[in-house]
Design a protein around this motif. Structure first.
Motif, PDB file in Angstrom:
ATOM      1  N   TYR A  44      46.478  43.971  26.689  1.00  7.86           N
ATOM      2  CA  TYR A  44      45.558  42.580  26.950  1.00  7.86           C
ATOM      3  C   TYR A  44      44.028  42.563  26.616  1.00  7.86           C
ATOM      4  O   TYR A  44      43.548  41.385  26.604  1.00  7.86           O
ATOM      5  N   TYR A  51      44.390  34.367  25.591  1.00  2.00           N
ATOM      6  CA  TYR A  51      45.767  34.344  26.122  1.00  2.00           C
ATOM      7  C   TYR A  51      46.216  33.076  26.167  1.00  2.00           C
ATOM      8  O   TYR A  51      47.372  32.702  25.682  1.00  2.00           O
ATOM      9  N   GLY A  81      51.621  38.135  39.584  1.00  5.18           N
ATOM     10  CA  GLY A  81      51.203  38.445  38.210  1.00  5.18           C
ATOM     11  C   GLY A  81      51.053  37.252  37.615  1.00  5.18           C
ATOM     12  O   GLY A  81      51.396  36.706  36.407  1.00  5.18           O
ATOM     13  N   GLY A  82      50.035  36.694  38.120  1.00  2.33           N
ATOM     14  CA  GLY A  82      49.442  35.349  37.657  1.00  2.33           C
ATOM     15  C   GLY A  82      48.489  35.229  36.462  1.00  2.33           C
ATOM     16  O   GLY A  82      47.930  34.126  36.036  1.00  2.33           O
ATOM     17  N   GLY A  83      48.171  36.559  35.757  1.00  2.00           N
ATOM     18  CA  GLY A  83      47.505  36.677  34.686  1.00  2.00           C
ATOM     19  C   GLY A  83      46.030  35.929  34.742  1.00  2.00           C
ATOM     20  O   GLY A  83      45.345  36.129  35.686  1.00  2.00           O
ATOM     21  N   VAL A 106      47.687  36.771  42.043  1.00  2.00           N
ATOM     22  CA  VAL A 106      47.593  38.340  41.985  1.00  2.00           C
ATOM     23  C   VAL A 106      47.560  38.749  40.822  1.00  2.00           C
ATOM     24  O   VAL A 106      48.883  38.512  40.050  1.00  2.00           O
ATOM     25  N   LEU A 112      42.366  40.062  32.414  1.00  2.00           N
ATOM     26  CA  LEU A 112      43.098  38.867  32.600  1.00  2.00           C
ATOM     27  C   LEU A 112      42.542  38.357  33.989  1.00  2.00           C
ATOM     28  O   LEU A 112      42.115  37.068  34.217  1.00  2.00           O
ATOM     29  N   GLY A 134      45.076  43.169  41.827  1.00  2.68           N
ATOM     30  CA  GLY A 134      45.889  44.431  42.404  1.00  2.68           C
ATOM     31  C   GLY A 134      47.366  44.319  41.969  1.00  2.68           C
ATOM     32  O   GLY A 134      47.998  43.583  41.336  1.00  2.68           O
ATOM     33  N   ASP A 135      48.373  45.047  42.782  1.00  4.85           N
ATOM     34  CA  ASP A 135      49.629  45.191  42.632  1.00  4.85           C
ATOM     35  C   ASP A 135      50.550  44.275  43.153  1.00  4.85           C
ATOM     36  O   ASP A 135      50.522  44.265  44.421  1.00  4.85           O
ATOM     37  N   ALA A 136      51.383  43.453  42.431  1.00  9.63           N
ATOM     38  CA  ALA A 136      52.085  42.260  43.166  1.00  9.63           C
ATOM     39  C   ALA A 136      53.240  43.039  43.930  1.00  9.63           C
ATOM     40  O   ALA A 136      53.977  42.245  44.731  1.00  9.63           O
ATOM     41  N   THR A 137      53.695  44.309  43.799  1.00 11.49           N
ATOM     42  CA  THR A 137      54.611  44.878  44.301  1.00 11.49           C
ATOM     43  C   THR A 137      54.258  45.341  45.557  1.00 11.49           C
ATOM     44  O   THR A 137      55.104  45.981  46.490  1.00 11.49           O
ATOM     45  N   SER A 156      55.707  33.681  37.117  1.00 11.51           N
ATOM     46  CA  SER A 156      56.051  33.350  35.895  1.00 11.51           C
ATOM     47  C   SER A 156      55.928  34.504  34.688  1.00 11.51           C
ATOM     48  O   SER A 156      54.650  34.887  34.622  1.00 11.51           O
ATOM     49  N   ALA A 158      56.448  37.425  34.704  1.00 12.32           N
ATOM     50  CA  ALA A 158      55.905  38.873  35.105  1.00 12.32           C
ATOM     51  C   ALA A 158      56.911  39.838  35.593  1.00 12.32           C
ATOM     52  O   ALA A 158      56.643  40.946  35.138  1.00 12.32           O
ATOM     53  N   MET A 161      57.853  42.551  33.099  1.00 12.21           N
ATOM     54  CA  MET A 161      56.759  43.316  32.821  1.00 12.21           C
ATOM     55  C   MET A 161      56.417  44.209  33.784  1.00 12.21           C
ATOM     56  O   MET A 161      55.680  45.032  33.647  1.00 12.21           O
ATOM     57  N   ILE A 162      57.299  43.937  35.079  1.00 10.84           N
ATOM     58  CA  ILE A 162      56.970  45.081  36.269  1.00 10.84           C
ATOM     59  C   ILE A 162      58.452  46.100  36.258  1.00 10.84           C
ATOM     60  O   ILE A 162      59.554  45.713  36.535  1.00 10.84           O
TER      61      ILE A 162
HETATM   62  C1  LIG Z   1      53.145  37.759  30.306  1.00 11.43           C
HETATM   63  S1  LIG Z   1      51.975  37.760  31.593  1.00 11.43           S
HETATM   64  C2  LIG Z   1      52.399  36.174  32.319  1.00 11.43           C
HETATM   65  C3  LIG Z   1      50.805  35.883  33.260  1.00 11.43           C
HETATM   66  C4  LIG Z   1      51.125  34.602  33.667  1.00 11.43           C
HETATM   67  N1  LIG Z   1      52.066  34.431  35.142  1.00 11.43           N
HETATM   68  C5  LIG Z   1      51.424  33.515  32.817  1.00 11.43           C
HETATM   69  O1  LIG Z   1      52.685  32.988  33.056  1.00 11.43           O
HETATM   70  O2  LIG Z   1      50.829  33.276  31.741  1.00 11.43           O
HETATM   71  C6  LIG Z   1      52.694  39.022  32.782  1.00 11.43           C
HETATM   72  C7  LIG Z   1      51.715  39.416  33.784  1.00 11.43           C
HETATM   73  O3  LIG Z   1      52.161  40.329  34.834  1.00 11.43           O
HETATM   74  C8  LIG Z   1      51.107  40.964  35.094  1.00 11.43           C
HETATM   75  N2  LIG Z   1      51.461  42.321  35.853  1.00 11.43           N
HETATM   76  C9  LIG Z   1      52.112  43.199  35.387  1.00 11.43           C
HETATM   77  N3  LIG Z   1      52.786  44.023  36.235  1.00 11.43           N
HETATM   78  C10 LIG Z   1      52.212  43.556  37.237  1.00 11.43           C
HETATM   79  C11 LIG Z   1      51.873  44.016  38.811  1.00 11.43           C
HETATM   80  N4  LIG Z   1      52.570  45.188  39.005  1.00 11.43           N
HETATM   81  N5  LIG Z   1      51.207  43.537  39.674  1.00 11.43           N
HETATM   82  C12 LIG Z   1      50.543  42.288  39.297  1.00 11.43           C
HETATM   83  N6  LIG Z   1      50.642  41.801  38.214  1.00 11.43           N
HETATM   84  C13 LIG Z   1      51.343  42.418  37.150  1.00 11.43           C
HETATM   85  C14 LIG Z   1      50.282  41.370  34.077  1.00 11.43           C
HETATM   86  O4  LIG Z   1      48.783  41.733  34.083  1.00 11.43           O
HETATM   87  C15 LIG Z   1      50.309  39.882  33.394  1.00 11.43           C
HETATM   88  O5  LIG Z   1      49.388  38.927  33.742  1.00 11.43           O
END
Ligand SMILES: C[S@@+](CC[C@H](N)C(=O)[O-])C[C@H]1O[C@@H](n2cnc3c(N)ncnc32)[C@H](O)[C@@H]1O
Length: 256
Positions: A44, A51, A81-83, A106, A112, A134-137, A156, A158, A161-162
């Motif tokens: 990113y 973005y 995972g709110g970017g 988060v 981002l 930080g880590d959303a999990t 959304s 995310a 991607m996790i």
């Molecule tokens: C495709 S982006 C979507 C971002 C945003 N939610 C949106 O709709 O535009 C995926 C996001 O998940 C985040 N992400 C991935 N793994 C994560 C984790 N373990 N904890 C928090 N964020 C995470 C990434 O950093 C990224 O911002």
């Protein structure tokens, strides 16, 4: 009349040059690093500032989800995972009113989260909207509200991607109060009508960007939450022939 929270149709504009830079980063960027966070940052960091303009034309599930997200007065909302915190833009006219008590965004990617913090500062949302790097999990992540205290948790694009995606759903469940709502949208595989060749194609293509499509995401949400809304549709990508569409879903469920 109880009234309804005011929502905005968020649609940022970009230039073709911006799009080309984003496409270069998406298609030719080298994802590297040992940890999940390092890999995300390497993906990113060259496109974080661009973005929003590009993604709003390919993350088609966000708008219907944000337009339907249940919001009641005094809402505590966590976006995991709110970017760049762009989902908050759908509530730009109401976020500072008494519809929202507090909003937490988060994200694990520093570049981002930096854009998200700038958005909060530019809009003077400070005090109401918190950005947590930080880590959303992680159920022990510092700065999150207590278990069982949130009205809405959204995720959304995310979950795909996790790697340990069940943990982020578990964390959402933990944060929600009984009767609270989870709102999730993401790319998916369409069990009902998608050809197997199409499933293989999208699965492979997304995996090259460390995005993992999985039919189990929807079924797991349906098991964990009482389903209130589910839509599955097909979405296009900028500069890609319109015949090539990928399924996405928007799910709203309630914690019993
Ligand atoms: C495709 S982006 C979507 C971002 C945003 N939610 C949106 O709709 O535009 C995926 C996001 O998940 C985040 N992400 C991935 N793994 C994560 C984790 N373990 N904890 C928090 N964020 C995470 C990434 O950093 C990224 O911002």
């Amino acid at each position: 009349m109880v009234g309804e929270v005011e929502r905005t149709d968020y649609a940022p504009q970009g230039t073709i040059m911006d799009d080309l830079r984003v496409l270069k980063a998406m298609w030719f960027g080298n994802i590297k690093g040992g940890s999940h966070q390092d890999q995300l940052e390497s993906f990113y960091n060259k496109q974080a500032h661009l973005y929003d303009q590009y993604r709003h034309r390919m993350l088609h599930g966000r708008k219907p989800l944000m337009m339907k997200m249940p919001v009641q007065k005094g809402c505590v909302w966590v976006d995991l995972g709110g970017g760049t915190a762009s989902n908050v833009e759908f509530f730009s006219k109401s976020v500072m009113t008494d519809w929202f008590d507090k909003v937490y965004v988060v994200d694990l990617t520093p570049s981002l989260a930096k854009v998200a913090k700038k958005r909060v500062a530019d809009n003077k949302w400070g005090g109401k909207v918190e950005i947590i790097l930080g880590d959303a999990t992680d159920p022990k992540l510092e700065g999150l509200p207590p278990s069982g205290s949130c009205d809405v948790v959204s995720i959304s694009y995310a979950v795909t991607m996790i790697p340990n995606w069940k943990d982020v759903l578990q964390n959402a469940y933990r944060l929600l109060k009984p009767g609270g709502h989870i709102c999730v949208c993401d790319f998916t595989l369409d069990a009902k009508s998608q050809w197997s060749a199409s499933k293989k194609f999208w699965k492979y293509l997304f995996s090259t960007d460390h995005i993992y499509l999985n039919e189990e995401h929807i079924t797991t949400l349906q098991t964990m939450f009482e389903e209130k809304h589910l839509e599955v549709s097909y979405g296009t990508f900028p500069y890609v022939p319109r015949l090539l569409k990928c399924p996405y879903y928007a799910f709203i469920g309630m914690k019993k």
